[in-house]
Scaffold this active site. Structure first.
Site, PDB file in Angstrom:
ATOM      1  CB  CYS A  99      -0.890   0.025   1.238  1.00  0.00           C
ATOM      2  SG  CYS A  99      -1.931  -1.418   1.384  1.00  0.00           S
ATOM      3  CB  ILE A 131       5.035 -12.130  -6.140  1.00  0.00           C
ATOM      4  CG1 ILE A 131       4.288 -12.821  -7.288  1.00  0.00           C
ATOM      5  CG2 ILE A 131       6.461 -12.600  -6.108  1.00  0.00           C
ATOM      6  CD1 ILE A 131       4.804 -12.510  -8.703  1.00  0.00           C
ATOM      7  CG  ASN A 132       0.309  -7.938  -3.635  1.00  0.00           C
ATOM      8  OD1 ASN A 132      -0.600  -8.155  -4.431  1.00  0.00           O
ATOM      9  ND2 ASN A 132       0.131  -7.272  -2.509  1.00  0.00           N
ATOM     10  CB  THR A 133      -0.727  -7.844  -8.513  1.00  0.00           C
ATOM     11  OG1 THR A 133      -0.842  -6.646  -7.745  1.00  0.00           O
ATOM     12  CG2 THR A 133      -1.880  -8.770  -8.186  1.00  0.00           C
ATOM     13  N   GLY A 189      -2.541 -13.934 -12.367  1.00  0.00           N
ATOM     14  CA  GLY A 189      -3.001 -15.012 -13.223  1.00  0.00           C
ATOM     15  C   GLY A 189      -1.858 -15.914 -13.647  1.00  0.00           C
TER      16      GLY A 189
END
Length: 307
Positions: A135, A196-198, A222
């Site tokens: 964030c 991982i995050n995006t 994805g």
């Protein structure tokens, strides 16, 4: 007879499959279509101190083998999560749940975690806190906490002061060296990391000749990101001594095995839940057969096996 159980920060999971935050809501919607107690656990919808409507629309863009989202952490806020969402979940899910927490300042993270931890019912339900440090730090110029080792360390060290439950820190891949961030949060008191995050991405509308998303950019997830995620899990698991939860493009039992060989103790399934709401159930059902195929009797034995 195969053994699918794993230990995540001192808590035993029946299997390593965990729906990722933002793709499984607060669980009770999925409980209407199958028994979600088959899951290892799940990470509930990213929760912030105050309720958020999220980003303006359009905020979803389809891509080959994935999607980009800029939902913007839409959630009702921690007080409503405690009062409304978790009681609904308690009726249908009888295992410890992972509480995903986000914030826009260090104080946000600390207060959100404190409220969840100090509420008796919520405390009983929550097994781990997953701290999303992707964030933007509104007090630090807008750069995400997870982009800088010192910022990441600060969040974790302050949250660590108010909670004893395991802290799993969710790392951003949009950095030069993800192992540096992982080592920083480990030093600050993290009990585990998830990654991982995006990946940051965008699409352009050819008719309007403008960005497709109102937010311009969003998080790409994805199947297409799976090789990137495996590489980063492999690197981070070598750099830290705490457990790693692998995330990114997982869509099959074979993917779960591959993530664990790279070094993951457990594996989160994200975008695939949006394509197929039965994805996690199907992966769990397929795991024993896939383990037999590759002569694996105990999943714990293969963690980091590719190193």
């Amino acid at each position: 007879m195969v053994n699918t159980k794993v230990d995540l920060c001192g808590i035993t999971l029946d299997n390593p499959v965990i729906p990722a935050s933002g793709t499984f809501g607060f669980g009770y919607e999925f409980a209407e279509i199958y028994d979600i107690n088959c899951l290892g656990t799940f990470s509930f919808k990213g929760t912030t101190l105050e309720g958020r409507f999220g980003n303006p629309t359009p905020r979803i863009a389809e891509c080959p083998d994935g999607m980009i989202n800029a939902v913007g952490l839409q959630n009702p806020g921690v007080d409503k999560v405690i009062a409304e969402e978790l009681p609904k979940l308690a009726k249908v899910f009888h295992k410890p749940v992972m509480a995903n927490v986000s914030g826009f300042s260090v104080d946000d993270y600390v207060e959100t975690v404190r409220r969840l931890d100090q509420d008796p019912a919520a405390n009983k339900q929550i097994g781990w806190f997953e701290i999303n440090i992707s964030c933007p730090n509104v007090h630090g110029g807008g750069m995400a906490f997870g982009m800088c080792a010192s910022s990441a360390e600060k969040v974790v060290s302050e949250v660590r002061k108010v909670v004893k439950k395991p802290l799993i820190v969710k790392l951003s891949p949009n950095v030069t060296d993800i192992t540096e961030i992982a080592r920083a949060v480990e030093a600050a008191g993290a009990d585990g990391v998830s990654l991982i995050n995006t990946l940051l991405g965008m699409r352009i509308d050819l008719r309007r000749k403008k960005p497709l998303l109102a937010n311009v950019t969003g998080g790409y997830s994805g199947a297409a990101v799976f090789p990137v995620a495996v590489r980063m899990v492999y690197q981070v698991s070598s750099a830290v001594k705490i457990p790693v939860v692998g995330i990114g493009g997982v869509s099959s039992a074979e993917n779960v095995i591959e993530m664990m060989l790279a070094g993951a103790t457990a594996v989160e399934v994200g975008a695939e839940n949006l394509r197929n709401p039965f994805a996690c159930r199907d992966i769990i059902r397929a795991l024993p057969e896939v383990m037999d195929r590759y002569q694996i009797t105990n999943l714990k034995d293969i963690i980091g096996g590719a190193h």
